[in-house]
Design a protein around this motif. Sequence first.
Motif, PDB file in Angstrom:
ATOM      1  N   ILE A 121       0.856  -1.207   0.000  1.00  0.00           N
ATOM      2  CA  ILE A 121       0.000   0.000   0.000  1.00  0.00           C
ATOM      3  C   ILE A 121       0.879   1.239   0.000  1.00  0.00           C
ATOM      4  O   ILE A 121       0.635   2.200  -0.746  1.00  0.00           O
ATOM      5  N   LEU A 122       1.940   1.209   0.823  1.00  0.00           N
ATOM      6  CA  LEU A 122       2.876   2.340   0.897  1.00  0.00           C
ATOM      7  C   LEU A 122       3.597   2.531  -0.428  1.00  0.00           C
ATOM      8  O   LEU A 122       3.640   3.658  -0.963  1.00  0.00           O
ATOM      9  N   THR A 123       4.155   1.465  -0.986  1.00  0.00           N
ATOM     10  CA  THR A 123       4.915   1.592  -2.241  1.00  0.00           C
ATOM     11  C   THR A 123       4.002   2.003  -3.398  1.00  0.00           C
ATOM     12  O   THR A 123       4.387   2.824  -4.227  1.00  0.00           O
ATOM     13  N   THR A 124       2.784   1.459  -3.428  1.00  0.00           N
ATOM     14  CA  THR A 124       1.830   1.844  -4.476  1.00  0.00           C
ATOM     15  C   THR A 124       1.482   3.318  -4.375  1.00  0.00           C
ATOM     16  O   THR A 124       1.405   4.025  -5.386  1.00  0.00           O
ATOM     17  N   ALA A 125       1.285   3.791  -3.147  1.00  0.00           N
ATOM     18  CA  ALA A 125       0.952   5.207  -2.938  1.00  0.00           C
ATOM     19  C   ALA A 125       2.090   6.115  -3.399  1.00  0.00           C
ATOM     20  O   ALA A 125       1.860   7.117  -4.090  1.00  0.00           O
ATOM     21  N   LEU A 126       3.315   5.745  -3.044  1.00  0.00           N
ATOM     22  CA  LEU A 126       4.474   6.576  -3.421  1.00  0.00           C
ATOM     23  C   LEU A 126       4.680   6.597  -4.930  1.00  0.00           C
ATOM     24  O   LEU A 126       4.960   7.649  -5.524  1.00  0.00           O
ATOM     25  N   PHE A 127       4.528   5.440  -5.587  1.00  0.00           N
ATOM     26  CA  PHE A 127       4.663   5.389  -7.052  1.00  0.00           C
ATOM     27  C   PHE A 127       3.503   6.113  -7.741  1.00  0.00           C
ATOM     28  O   PHE A 127       3.684   6.705  -8.807  1.00  0.00           O
ATOM     29  N   SER A 133       1.094  11.474 -10.704  1.00  0.00           N
ATOM     30  CA  SER A 133       0.828  12.801 -10.122  1.00  0.00           C
ATOM     31  C   SER A 133      -0.435  12.796  -9.269  1.00  0.00           C
ATOM     32  O   SER A 133      -1.200  13.764  -9.237  1.00  0.00           O
ATOM     33  N   LYS A 134      -0.654  11.678  -8.595  1.00  0.00           N
ATOM     34  CA  LYS A 134      -1.833  11.549  -7.734  1.00  0.00           C
ATOM     35  C   LYS A 134      -1.610  12.314  -6.437  1.00  0.00           C
ATOM     36  O   LYS A 134      -0.506  12.323  -5.898  1.00  0.00           O
ATOM     37  N   LYS A 135      -2.650  12.965  -5.940  1.00  0.00           N
ATOM     38  CA  LYS A 135      -2.559  13.715  -4.683  1.00  0.00           C
ATOM     39  C   LYS A 135      -3.218  12.906  -3.574  1.00  0.00           C
ATOM     40  O   LYS A 135      -4.344  12.450  -3.719  1.00  0.00           O
ATOM     41  N   LEU A 136      -2.486  12.728  -2.482  1.00  0.00           N
ATOM     42  CA  LEU A 136      -3.009  11.990  -1.340  1.00  0.00           C
ATOM     43  C   LEU A 136      -3.563  12.951  -0.303  1.00  0.00           C
ATOM     44  O   LEU A 136      -2.996  14.020  -0.065  1.00  0.00           O
ATOM     45  N   GLY A 137      -4.667  12.543   0.316  1.00  0.00           N
ATOM     46  CA  GLY A 137      -5.273  13.358   1.361  1.00  0.00           C
ATOM     47  C   GLY A 137      -4.610  13.133   2.704  1.00  0.00           C
ATOM     48  O   GLY A 137      -3.732  12.278   2.851  1.00  0.00           O
ATOM     49  N   VAL A 138      -5.048  13.891   3.713  1.00  0.00           N
ATOM     50  CA  VAL A 138      -4.487  13.797   5.063  1.00  0.00           C
ATOM     51  C   VAL A 138      -4.682  12.388   5.627  1.00  0.00           C
ATOM     52  O   VAL A 138      -3.764  11.814   6.223  1.00  0.00           O
ATOM     53  N   ALA A 190       4.922  -2.074 -10.508  1.00  0.00           N
ATOM     54  CA  ALA A 190       4.239  -2.748 -11.624  1.00  0.00           C
ATOM     55  C   ALA A 190       2.748  -2.416 -11.642  1.00  0.00           C
ATOM     56  O   ALA A 190       2.159  -2.220 -12.708  1.00  0.00           O
ATOM     57  N   GLY A 191       2.139  -2.340 -10.457  1.00  0.00           N
ATOM     58  CA  GLY A 191       0.715  -2.035 -10.369  1.00  0.00           C
ATOM     59  C   GLY A 191       0.389  -0.650 -10.903  1.00  0.00           C
ATOM     60  O   GLY A 191      -0.571  -0.472 -11.665  1.00  0.00           O
ATOM     61  N   VAL A 192       1.204   0.340 -10.518  1.00  0.00           N
ATOM     62  CA  VAL A 192       0.982   1.716 -10.977  1.00  0.00           C
ATOM     63  C   VAL A 192       1.286   1.848 -12.468  1.00  0.00           C
ATOM     64  O   VAL A 192       0.563   2.532 -13.208  1.00  0.00           O
ATOM     65  N   TYR A 193       2.334   1.187 -12.930  1.00  0.00           N
ATOM     66  CA  TYR A 193       2.688   1.207 -14.358  1.00  0.00           C
ATOM     67  C   TYR A 193       1.555   0.600 -15.189  1.00  0.00           C
ATOM     68  O   TYR A 193       1.177   1.124 -16.240  1.00  0.00           O
ATOM     69  N   PHE A 194       1.005  -0.517 -14.694  1.00  0.00           N
ATOM     70  CA  PHE A 194      -0.110  -1.194 -15.381  1.00  0.00           C
ATOM     71  C   PHE A 194      -1.351  -0.296 -15.403  1.00  0.00           C
ATOM     72  O   PHE A 194      -2.057  -0.202 -16.421  1.00  0.00           O
ATOM     73  N   LYS A 325     -12.301  20.151  -5.300  1.00  0.00           N
ATOM     74  CA  LYS A 325     -11.483  19.084  -5.904  1.00  0.00           C
ATOM     75  C   LYS A 325     -10.149  18.980  -5.179  1.00  0.00           C
ATOM     76  O   LYS A 325      -9.538  19.971  -4.833  1.00  0.00           O
ATOM     77  N   ALA A 326      -9.687  17.711  -5.007  1.00  0.00           N
ATOM     78  CA  ALA A 326      -8.405  17.473  -4.334  1.00  0.00           C
ATOM     79  C   ALA A 326      -7.267  17.828  -5.267  1.00  0.00           C
ATOM     80  O   ALA A 326      -7.340  17.609  -6.440  1.00  0.00           O
TER      81      ALA A 326
END
Length: 326
Positions: A121-127, A133-138, A190-194, A325-326
């Motif tokens: 979950i952490l690595t997917t979020a960072l990638f 260019s995804k923005k994460l909330g608090v 790989a998940g984010v690239y896919f 919008k976020a």
Amino acid sequence: MSSNLKYLSLGILVFQTTSLVLTMRYSRTLKEEGPRYLSSTAVVVAEVLKIMACLLLVYKDSKCSLRALNRVLHDEILNKPMETLKLAIPSGIYTLQNNLLYVALSNLDAATYQVTYQLKILTTALFSVSMLSKKLGVYQWLSLVILMTGVACVQWPSDSQELDSKELSAGSQFVGLMAVLTACFSSGFAGVYFEKILKETKQSVWIRNIQLGFFGSIFGLMGVYIYDGELVSKNGFFQGYNQLTWIVVVLQALGGLVIAAVIKYADNILKGFATSLSIILSTLISYFWLQDFVPTSVFFLGAILVITATFLYGYDPKPAGNPTKA
């Protein structure tokens, strides 16, 4: 109907995730006569089964017409070589990841593996932040901090754990930890690239999985030749295969298809619920059935933190009044 499909897909996800981890762990630690099955060959067979399953799904979407199926495969794969080649990168990484999971479960109990693997979950979020260019909330950033704390608690050594690992583990816990951490990074990338490829094109997810499986089979066979070539030439490609091995292979092949169904029918909160149930079931079965795991209070604390983080990451607060919008 959609609600029933949603809960059905999640039920299947819980079953697939939990049973794959437990059967893979059991198959890698089971003592029996003769050579043990080669994990590298199991990865290749799983990829071939995944291709066959996806071909059946495309055939169904093509109104059960072989001519229509042939036309779809020709138009979407053969006539688009550059689009197909894009899948070589995530496919190679997924093949590495699948091999690493066998290494991890040969050296870690199922419960510790399940909780630690949630670091994806952490690595997917960072990638996602860096590549999409995804923005994460608090809430999402907070969940990642809780997640890292939880995994650190689970990996915290204890005296009983050290004794158990000497008596029960089939190998080094450090090797298992390194394997699962590497798998987390490869899964995230790989998940984010896919996901990026899926968003850029309009090809069906089943066609994409056929392409992934094709390259995965090639990379997998290369791995078999490099690492286990001598053993295969001596004892055969399917050495050590039994009913349990085939169950593991089928469950691994179904994994990607189940996740695709969950993405289609379920939301993140219910997916988090499925992950949490899987962790709890793996812990209980590891303790009562496999008997290779003795939970400590620190493990329980870490597991609760990881489950909380999983829910929190998928939480989407509804803004009151005028939404922004976020």
